[in-house]
Design an enzyme around this catalytic site. Structure first.
Site, PDB file in Angstrom:
ATOM      1  N   ASP A 228      -8.442  -5.006  -4.321  1.00  0.00           N
ATOM      2  CA  ASP A 228      -7.538  -4.734  -3.208  1.00  0.00           C
ATOM      3  C   ASP A 228      -8.230  -3.659  -2.369  1.00  0.00           C
ATOM      4  O   ASP A 228      -9.109  -2.941  -2.851  1.00  0.00           O
ATOM      5  CB  ASP A 228      -6.169  -4.274  -3.707  1.00  0.00           C
ATOM      6  N   TRP A 229      -7.857  -3.566  -1.114  1.00  0.00           N
ATOM      7  CA  TRP A 229      -8.579  -2.716  -0.173  1.00  0.00           C
ATOM      8  C   TRP A 229      -8.543  -1.237  -0.613  1.00  0.00           C
ATOM      9  O   TRP A 229      -7.521  -0.585  -0.579  1.00  0.00           O
ATOM     10  CB  TRP A 229      -8.011  -2.904   1.235  1.00  0.00           C
TER      11      TRP A 229
END
Ligand code: NAG
Ligand code: NAG
Ligand code: NAG
Ligand code: NAG
Ligand code: NAG
Ligand code: NAG
Ligand code: NAG
Ligand code: NAG
Ligand code: NAG
Length: 782
Positions: A297-298
């Site tokens: 995930d970012w």
């Protein structure tokens, strides 16, 4: 009765383990990387390599050929995102033109393309869940994936199957389909297959991402309220619960051929999900045989060497740990093996090759057109009906006194509530001032709520608000509309034939919801109901919305949970309220009478006590008992149970027929060959149920027949089948439910296998988990 185990224990997955020393407190203080790698999760190494399982063989061989021509620097570039001001992509991977690799664009998100023009707003995950319609889920995914492709995206950052809905107030539950793993998994399967006709699906968030509160450490990308604490919440999940609940829909997604999985922000057993070797190397890549790549995930990557070795294949949107020669250096000095780096690059190229090459993106469009571009209309005119029908079928009618609905050309219709009209400025995918990272979350939101906020939101072509659609219908019927969408306590025209109040329940990524029912909206409903004998309530709800403050009000004659329909919100509501189609949605979660009925599963876990390495801890001690399983276990009567929904006709269930698929199949040793999703024999059909449903009313309607099973030693009822068919009045339809080995098995932590127990399995078929119409039992004996 002593239950014995049938046909099990031969599929034990052999994991190679090695132990490494735990850091001392002094080392922790001295070495941030070691600090982040601190864990209580089992070590599972080395990371399994992509092997070309099933129909991956061709893409795998092609990827091996391409990767063999790359330098380590080039390989690392395939695993690390870079930013470009020219592109609207959420994440970018560089191209290698000499080898025909155009690079990749990874784009938000699972409910439609976000933040660009000429795209559509589809119904959100929770709405798809409420429709209980696999075909519609597939069709939606097919058209949606094509929009991503036409915009030059290679990877769609969706669907969401975690959160699963453990926490009732969780801010992202609306992005997923349901609080039930079976319903979620079946819709995820269809969605992944549909999306991957055009792009790589990135199924997220793996795993245990059940709350937004403290999802990330302070200061990191996506970090939220955790200002005082070092690490993000740890989802502490035991092995059985992991398999039977949280891993289940990911298993369906891998079985469907998912090319990518997104590692979540949270920790699992105190080890970050993006560096958790048990979760990535063990469960995902060994047990489920996952062939694609795992992307963080970012900002969810917290170490370099540890994450690479634990099975992370790509870091987004960039990686201070891997770029600038760090990962190359780690390979040179032996901290990460050459095999591991090769495998990372091979997995990325194979998924791209299999699903998302844009050589021929259709319509002769260039690749990566999210870069500065001429107008590219990504919409397919043929998608119109799917978008509309998807909006129609997620509406759930929960109250309807004396056939108040459908409406029959009322003369004077009064409309109220902030949710009835579109906003006065276009909110463009709800990306600013309407959620987004760290944004304040209000319980409600001005304007009709057609999607939730944050990265899962989408961009509409237009918004057909309820007011627009009722205006159109008033024109057709010669009705008169009276409206006040602004007042908190409107004055009601005493001549109204019907009063409709539009409210919503907002939710967004980045924060959990403050409540399940807000005072402002409840007061508004009550204020209208006090003055109007035929009051109907429409709720656009991004998650569970309680109604007990007013549900028994004698003037409230109808209530619709309208969820998040996308751009066709108004006309789909009118379609159902006027009976052009009978309502066919069913609740994909449980609505309680009061918040406290959810017990410890109402709110997210928050840190307490002294700050130390372990905070905050979320112990999933309830096991698989979430949502309806928890209510049944605690003997709490909900307001509206899982699977519930009314319609305009009645149905009768008859002729339940239960057959074990073959007399001796259950005794055969299961086939332990690992395919995508696990041992192939998990999908053997061991039993089939058939039931006849007759429409005994006056109008056509679709019925969602639901099959629940009592697996010995498990919850008394778990959903294991459903079907949806439209049945004309006086007509009957047969529903057939295939029960696979996985559907009837339980996870055995000792043998590390799904096992079929000997014993009697009660089978219930009905209209909801509590409204069982007909039952029987299956027996498996020694
Ligand atoms: C987490 O810990 C529990 C309890 O020890 C164990 O059963 C489970 O397998 C662990 N899961 C992971 C991913 O480490
Ligand atoms: C890798 O990416 C960096 C940063 O974008 C770029 O400067 C470099 O040229 C790339 N290296 C190779 C070998 O392609
Ligand atoms: C964790 O938080 C404590 C208390 O705020 C602080 O003293 C410590 O330095 C932090 N540790 C790390 C590794 O950031
Ligand atoms: C290997 O290289 C990595 C990346 O530069 C570094 O973090 C690590 O400490 C090095 N390990 C050894 C044993 O030299
Ligand atoms: C809704 O809009 C009105 C008028 O612009 C404003 O006064 C009100 O604060 C808004 N409410 C919310 C919840 O944003
Ligand atoms: C129901 O509506 C009527 C107006 O039609 C009103 O007189 C009555 O008080 C309302 N009932 C309640 C319980 O508010
Ligand atoms: C979670 O479980 C751990 C280990 O059993 C225990 O120390 C901790 O107190 C528990 N935390 C909560 C919030 O229950
Ligand atoms: C029982 O198993 C044998 C061997 O696999 C098979 O040939 C036979 O058809 C099976 N019998 C039934 C009733 O399915
Ligand atoms: C407390 C605990 O279980 N820590 C484990 C962390 O991971 C290492 C391997 O990376 C194990 O050896 C430790 O036991």
């Amino acid at each position: 009765m002593q239950l014995s185990i049938l046909a099990a224990a031969t599929c034990v997955v052999q994991l190679a383990n090695f132990a490494s020393a735990e850091p001392t407190a002094k080392e922790v203080a001295a070495n941030l990387e070691l600090f982040w790698s601190y864990n209580r999760s089992d070590p599972v190494y080395p990371s399994p390599k992509i092997s070309g399982l099933g129909d991956w063989e061709f893409a795998y061989l092609k990827a091996v050929e391409i990767v063999s021509q790359l330098t380590n620097e080039e390989k690392v570039n395939l695993t690390v995102g870079y930013s470009s001001e020219l592109t609207g992509c959420s994440g970018m991977i560089q191209s290698i033109p000499d080898l025909g690799f155009d690079g990749m664009c990874l784009q938000d998100a699972g409910n439609g393309v976000r933040g660009t023009d000429m795209v559509s707003s589809y119904a959100s995950g929770i709405h798809v869940g409420a429709s209980w319609n696999k075909q519609l889920a597939y069709d939606r995914a097919l058209y949606m994936g094509a929009e991503f492709r036409r915009k030059g995206a290679n990877v769609i950052l969706g669907p969401v199957v975690g959160p699963l809905g453990r926490v009732a107030t969780s801010g992202r539950n609306w992005e997923g389909f349901s609080s039930d793993p079976y319903l979620t998994g079946s819709l995820a399967y269809e969605t992944v297959v549909g999306l991957q006709k055009n792009v790589v699906a990135c199924v997220k968030h793996y795993i245990g991402n059940e709350q937004e509160t403290n999802r990330s450490p302070p200061g990191s990308y996506g970090g939220t309220s955790a200002t005082k604490y070092n690490a993000s919440v740890s989802a502490n999940i035991d092995d059985k619960t992991m398999h039977e609940a949280y891993l289940w829909p990911f298993q369906d997604s891998v079985h469907a051929g998912a090319g990518s999985i997104m590692g979540s922000y949270n920790r699992v057993n105190n080890s970050y999900a993006c560096q958790n070797s048990k979760a990535l190397n063990g469960l995902l890549k060994t047990e489920l045989g996952f062939q694609g790549f795992v992307v963080s995930d970012w900002g969810g990557q917290h170490t370099g060497i540890a994450s690479a070795n634990a099975g992370l294949d790509m870091a987004m949107p960039s990686s201070s740990y891997w770029e600038s020669g760090h990962l190359v250096e780690a390979v040179n000095n032996g901290s990460v093996s050459q095999d591991r780096l090769d495998d990372m690059a091979t997995r990325v190229i194979a998924a791209w090759y299999k699903y998302a090459r844009l050589d021929d993106p259709g319509n002769g469009m260039p690749s990566n057109v999210l870069e500065a571009h001429d107008l590219v209309d990504a919409r397919d005119p043929a998608s119109k009906n799917t978008i509309f029908q998807g909006a129609v079928e997620g509406h759930v009618l929960v109250k309807n006194v004396d056939n108040a609905l459908p409406l029959k050309k009322p003369k004077l219709i009064s409309l109220y509530g902030y949710d009835g009209i579109a906003t006065d400025t276009e909110i463009q995918g709800a990306s600013s001032g309407f959620g987004g990272f760290g944004g304040d979350v209000a319980a409600i939101s001005n304007g009709t709520l057609y999607t939730g906020g944050g990265s899962g939101s989408n961009t509409p072509s237009y918004i057909d608000a309820p007011f627009n659609a009722f205006s159109q219908k008033a024109w057709e019927d010669g009705s008169f509309l009276s409206w006040d969408f602004a007042s908190a306590e409107p004055n009601v025209n005493a001549e109204s034939d019907v009063c409709i109040v539009f409210i919503n329940a907002y939710a967004t990524e980045g924060s959990d919801r403050p409540n399940l029912a807000d005072k402002y909206s409840d007061n508004l409903v009550e204020s209208v109901a006090d003055q109007c004998a035929n009051t109907m309530v429409v709720i656009h709800n991004a998650g569970i919305r309680l109604v007990d403050n007013w549900i028994d009000h004698e003037n409230i004659t109808a209530v619709i949970m309208a969820h998040l329909p996308g751009q066709d919100a108004g006309r789909s509501l009118v379609e159902v309220m006027y009976g052009k189609q009978s309502p066919s949605g069913r609740l994909p979660y449980t609505v309680a009478k009061k918040e406290s009925d959810y017990g410890t599963l109402l709110d997210p876990t928050t840190p307490e006590g002294n700050v130390d390495l372990y905070y905050s801890q979320s112990n999933f001690t309830e096991g698989v008992y979430i949502d309806y399983k928890a209510f049944i276990k605690s003997n709490i009567t909900p307001r509206y149970e899982f699977g519930f929904g009314l319609t305009y006709t009645t149905f009768e269930y008859t002729d339940l027929d239960l057959q074990t698929a073959s007399a001796n199949q259950s005794y055969l040793p299961p086939d332990c060959t690992i395919a995508e999703g696990g041992p192939v024999s998990l999908w053997d059909v061991l039993a089939t149920a058939k039931v006849t449903v007759t429409n005994t009313g006056e109008v056509a309607a679709a019925e969602v027949a639901q099959l629940y099973v009592g697996i010995p030693n498990g919850p008394p009822k778990v959903l294991r089948g459903y079907g949806k068919q439209t049945i004309q009045p006086g007509q009957s339809a047969e529903y057939v439910f295939d029960l696979t080995r996985r559907d009837l098995s339980t996870w055995d932590t000792v043998t590390q296998n799904w096992v079929l127990q000997a014993g009697s399995y009660p089978v219930y078929v009905g209209k909801s988990v509590l409204d069982i119409q007909i039952g029987g039992a299956l027996t498996f004996t020694n």
